[in-house]
Design a protein around this motif. Sequence first.
Motif, PDB file in Angstrom:
ATOM      1  N   HIS A   1      14.855  74.450 136.899  1.00  0.00           N
ATOM      2  CA  HIS A   1      14.293  73.676 137.946  1.00  0.00           C
ATOM      3  C   HIS A   1      12.787  73.970 138.257  1.00  0.00           C
ATOM      4  N   LEU A   2      12.180  74.807 137.518  1.00  0.00           N
ATOM      5  CA  LEU A   2      10.865  75.527 138.028  1.00  0.00           C
ATOM      6  C   LEU A   2       9.576  74.332 137.618  1.00  0.00           C
ATOM      7  N   ALA A   3       8.625  74.381 137.930  1.00  0.00           N
ATOM      8  CA  ALA A   3       7.567  73.427 137.662  1.00  0.00           C
ATOM      9  C   ALA A   3       6.704  74.234 136.683  1.00  0.00           C
ATOM     10  N   PRO A   4       5.915  73.679 135.938  1.00  0.00           N
ATOM     11  CA  PRO A   4       5.244  74.456 134.848  1.00  0.00           C
ATOM     12  C   PRO A   4       4.237  75.437 135.788  1.00  0.00           C
ATOM     13  N   GLU A   5       3.627  75.141 136.519  1.00  0.00           N
ATOM     14  CA  GLU A   5       2.637  75.954 137.144  1.00  0.00           C
ATOM     15  C   GLU A   5       3.459  77.087 137.931  1.00  0.00           C
ATOM     16  N   SER A   6       4.704  77.143 137.955  1.00  0.00           N
ATOM     17  CA  SER A   6       5.355  78.359 138.461  1.00  0.00           C
ATOM     18  C   SER A   6       5.209  79.426 137.553  1.00  0.00           C
ATOM     19  N   VAL A   7       4.961  79.277 136.277  1.00  0.00           N
ATOM     20  CA  VAL A   7       4.617  80.114 135.234  1.00  0.00           C
ATOM     21  C   VAL A   7       2.965  80.315 135.564  1.00  0.00           C
ATOM     22  N   THR A   8       2.612  81.414 136.296  1.00  0.00           N
ATOM     23  CA  THR A   8       1.272  81.886 136.693  1.00  0.00           C
ATOM     24  C   THR A   8       0.370  82.632 135.693  1.00  0.00           C
ATOM     25  N   GLU A   9       1.187  83.371 134.723  1.00  0.00           N
ATOM     26  CA  GLU A   9       0.439  83.923 133.574  1.00  0.00           C
ATOM     27  C   GLU A   9       1.439  84.210 132.516  1.00  0.00           C
ATOM     28  N   VAL A  10       0.853  83.991 131.324  1.00  0.00           N
ATOM     29  CA  VAL A  10       1.639  84.534 129.957  1.00  0.00           C
ATOM     30  C   VAL A  10       0.856  85.772 129.479  1.00  0.00           C
ATOM     31  N   ARG A  11       1.600  87.060 129.730  1.00  0.00           N
ATOM     32  CA  ARG A  11       0.881  88.259 129.204  1.00  0.00           C
ATOM     33  C   ARG A  11       1.012  88.667 127.765  1.00  0.00           C
ATOM     34  N   TRP A  12       2.445  88.220 127.465  1.00  0.00           N
ATOM     35  CA  TRP A  12       2.261  88.571 125.657  1.00  0.00           C
ATOM     36  C   TRP A  12       3.497  87.689 125.249  1.00  0.00           C
ATOM     37  N   ALA A  13       3.370  87.210 123.899  1.00  0.00           N
ATOM     38  CA  ALA A  13       4.332  86.364 123.492  1.00  0.00           C
ATOM     39  C   ALA A  13       4.455  86.653 122.111  1.00  0.00           C
ATOM     40  N   SER A  14       5.819  86.372 121.760  1.00  0.00           N
ATOM     41  CA  SER A  14       6.122  86.720 120.322  1.00  0.00           C
ATOM     42  C   SER A  14       7.495  85.482 119.813  1.00  0.00           C
ATOM     43  N   ASP A  15       7.536  85.470 118.431  1.00  0.00           N
ATOM     44  CA  ASP A  15       8.780  84.863 118.136  1.00  0.00           C
ATOM     45  C   ASP A  15       9.569  85.556 117.182  1.00  0.00           C
ATOM     46  N   PHE A  16      10.766  85.382 116.907  1.00  0.00           N
ATOM     47  CA  PHE A  16      11.478  85.978 115.841  1.00  0.00           C
ATOM     48  C   PHE A  16      12.976  85.198 115.371  1.00  0.00           C
ATOM     49  N   ARG A  17      13.261  85.522 114.398  1.00  0.00           N
ATOM     50  CA  ARG A  17      14.614  84.962 114.135  1.00  0.00           C
ATOM     51  C   ARG A  17      15.786  86.121 113.904  1.00  0.00           C
TER      52      ARG A  17
END
Length: 469
Positions: free
Chosen positions: A254-270
């Motif tokens: 239910h959050l709006a996109p702007e609720s995510v104010t900062e992305v500090r680190w991201a990764s993906d994996f399987r």
Amino acid sequence: MNTDVLVVGAGPTGLALGIDLARRGVDALVVEKADRLFPGSRGKGIQPRTMEVFDDLGVLDAILAVGGTYPVGMVWQDGERVGEHRMFDPAEPTEDSPYNAPWMVPQWRTQEVLFARLVELGGRVAFGREVVGFERADQEADGVTVRFAAGPDVRARYVVAADGGRSVVRRTLGIGMTGETVDPNPLLVADTRITGLDRDNWHIFPPRGEHAGYLSICPLAGTEDFQVVAQFPEGTRVDLSAEAIRAVVAARSHLAPESVTEVRWASDFRPRAALADRFRSGRVFLAGDAAHVHSPAGGQGLNTSVQDAYNLGWKLGAVLRGGAPAALLGTYEEERRPVAGQMLGISTGVHRGEVRRGEATRQLGLGYRESSLTEETRTAPAGLCAGDRAPDGKLAGVRLFDAFRGPHWTLVAVGVEAPELPESVRVVTGDEQPSYGKGLFLVRPDGYVGWAGEDTSRLADYLDRGVTR
């Protein structure tokens, strides 16, 4: 440049091993190809057995200060709270198991704590040192020469590969990994700042529609961050941009996109599970993710890895500084590979919903009863046996974990007179200890009972093997 032990990788495994070697007076160098410590949360759960290890290594107070308990899961649907989800079976601390519940610490902060302790002990980490190969022909001689992308070679008596699931050292050795895909659906994991959610709950958003995956948003204890985990359909190329992560959060909650104010680190994996075919080749050892790769479910990967280091550290110290026979190092693979295989099965079971996060994931029941280092001389032992984890508790007013703390062996004598022992073995005596029962229990530096019995002459035979030096 020469060193006794070269540790490749400054993650939790390499740093824990560096600490153990430093406190034993072993000349060791930890090298890391990145120019800094790992910046993300990834492995965030410290299990009770690892907390006991951290107690011994002198970092538990710092770990407790920067972490916290796991929040209760809160399930959301269409912007409404629809139910709670308990992530773990409850467990209260007891006298023999004082740390009986997992503790949440983001991986980057765990590494900061371990790094600070290593530096305090005089240990070294060289950043920006990428291993590209080594002289395999020397492994059976007196050492291994390791080459780097930049900078001088390093000659080491032993090398420990703690360089992760894509280990360059393991691949150079030609050691295979046997395993399986746990889940074909890729996952995104990101450390973010988010507004509009409380920090008292782990927020869970079930899939919306046939082709959507779940979303979880967990407040990271001791920080202002939330860890976002999102599942995607098989074959999806996961976009790690801040814009894409905001879009995923908005689409699945239910959050709006702007609720995510900062992305500090991201990764993906399987998610996958794999076990190295061997944990040793000559003078080179594999530890941590270089030896076993886990699904993150259940929080077993980091913990199993730190315990690899804890098992190997005292053995390297005994051989390099105590004059113990080099054959002692052969027990590392003998003991740790079966444990890693067992924990891989648990991690996979938790991921697939077949195993609860509880007794099995706390790792307090792990042991080495079948090890060649283990001798149980009683014909019908009741309760604690050789090979088991040595419990905490009081004996004649002495806390046993206080007695165990440090790079030494400890003899626990309950209702039996203790024999004369070398100064390298600490002795604790008393009349009664309910977790142990009557007898003599020789506790290894890593907190497991190596020998148990009542016949002191047979204890002398064990000591004559030289492993307690």
